[in-house]
Scaffold this motif. Structure first.
Motif, short mmCIF file in Angstrom:
data_model
loop_
_atom_site.label_atom_id
_atom_site.label_comp_id
_atom_site.label_asym_id
_atom_site.label_seq_id
_atom_site.Cartn_x
_atom_site.Cartn_y
_atom_site.Cartn_z
N TYR A 79 0.84 -1.20 0.00
CA TYR A 79 0.00 0.00 0.00
C TYR A 79 0.88 1.25 0.00
N TRP A 101 -5.44 3.22 -2.10
CA TRP A 101 -6.24 2.12 -1.56
C TRP A 101 -6.95 1.36 -2.68
N PHE A 104 -4.38 -0.69 -4.37
CA PHE A 104 -3.95 -1.78 -3.51
C PHE A 104 -4.98 -2.92 -3.51
#
Length: 225
Positions: A79, A101, A104
């Motif tokens: 991340y 995010w 990820f």
């Protein structure tokens, strides 16, 4: 994180320091007057936040520590890598975190942020454990090295205090001797005068006796023929 991959240490390094910046050079100060030697300052590098210059040696230590502790599967470090890639997009901080995010989640079908918190906490625990071990070593080093120097320092101070007392005692004896020398000089004069006076009195009395006897002898020779 995926199993240790080539360059993972370099990636971790980039999360914490700005490698593009030159290491901060420590200014060398020359002094013509000899003095206590000082340890050479460690080379430092600026951290990513730009708030401090950190010791390169310890940066590499922590990077190696985290690299060896690499957890399998996507986690905080993946991340962080995605977040770092968002810096050049001109997004605000909130948008960067949200975009990272989204990127990820696409890696492994992850749906909630607990993996980030859990893995980050694990890495924090590893760093805290290493710090505790380091501080224990520091305490031992202080006890072994600094403690020995402090003991020597105390012994030398005590020795100097003893020498100072000895010097004070000797000085007192010297002062007492000087006072006695002054007294003796006066006593020599006094005793010499007494002895000389006694001698003169003896000689005077002796002369009187001798003169009297001689005078009697002269008269005996004169009157008793």
């Amino acid at each position: 994180m995926a199993d240790s991959e080539p360059g993972i240490g370099r990636k971790i390094l980039s999360f914490f320091i700005n490698e593009s910046d030159e290491p901060v050079k420590q200014e060398t100060v020359t002094n013509s007057t000899p003095g206590p030697s000082k340890p050479a300052a460690a080379p430092t590098v600026p951290n990513v936040a730009g708030t401090a210059n950190v010791d390169r040696k310890f940066v590499e230590h922590f990077v190696n520590l985290l690299e060896k502790a690499n957890l399998p599967g996507p986690d905080y470090f993946e991340y962080k890598q995605a977040l770092q890639s968002m810096e050049s997009l001109g997004l605000g901080e909130e948008k960067q975190f949200q975009a990272a995010w989204a990127s990820f989640k696409a890696m492994g079908g992850i749906k909630d942020t607990s993996i980030l918190r859990t893995s980050a906490d694990q890495y924090l625990g590893i760093l805290d454990k290493d710090r505790a071990s380091f501080l224990k070593d520091v305490e031992k080093a202080i006890k072994d090295r600094v403690g020995a120097l402090q003991d020597e320092h105390k012994k030398l101070e005590d020795s100097n205090a003893a020498f100072t007392q000895q010097i004070a005692d000797l000085q007192k004896k010297m002062d007492d001797n000087k006072n006695r020398l002054g007294q003796i000089s006066g006593e020599i004069t006094e005793q010499s005068a007494k002895i000389t006076a006694n001698k003169d009195s003896f000689e005077l009395t002796y002369g009187s006796f001798v003169d009297q006897i001689k005078s009697d002898l002269d008269k005996i020779n004169q009157y008793l023929k």
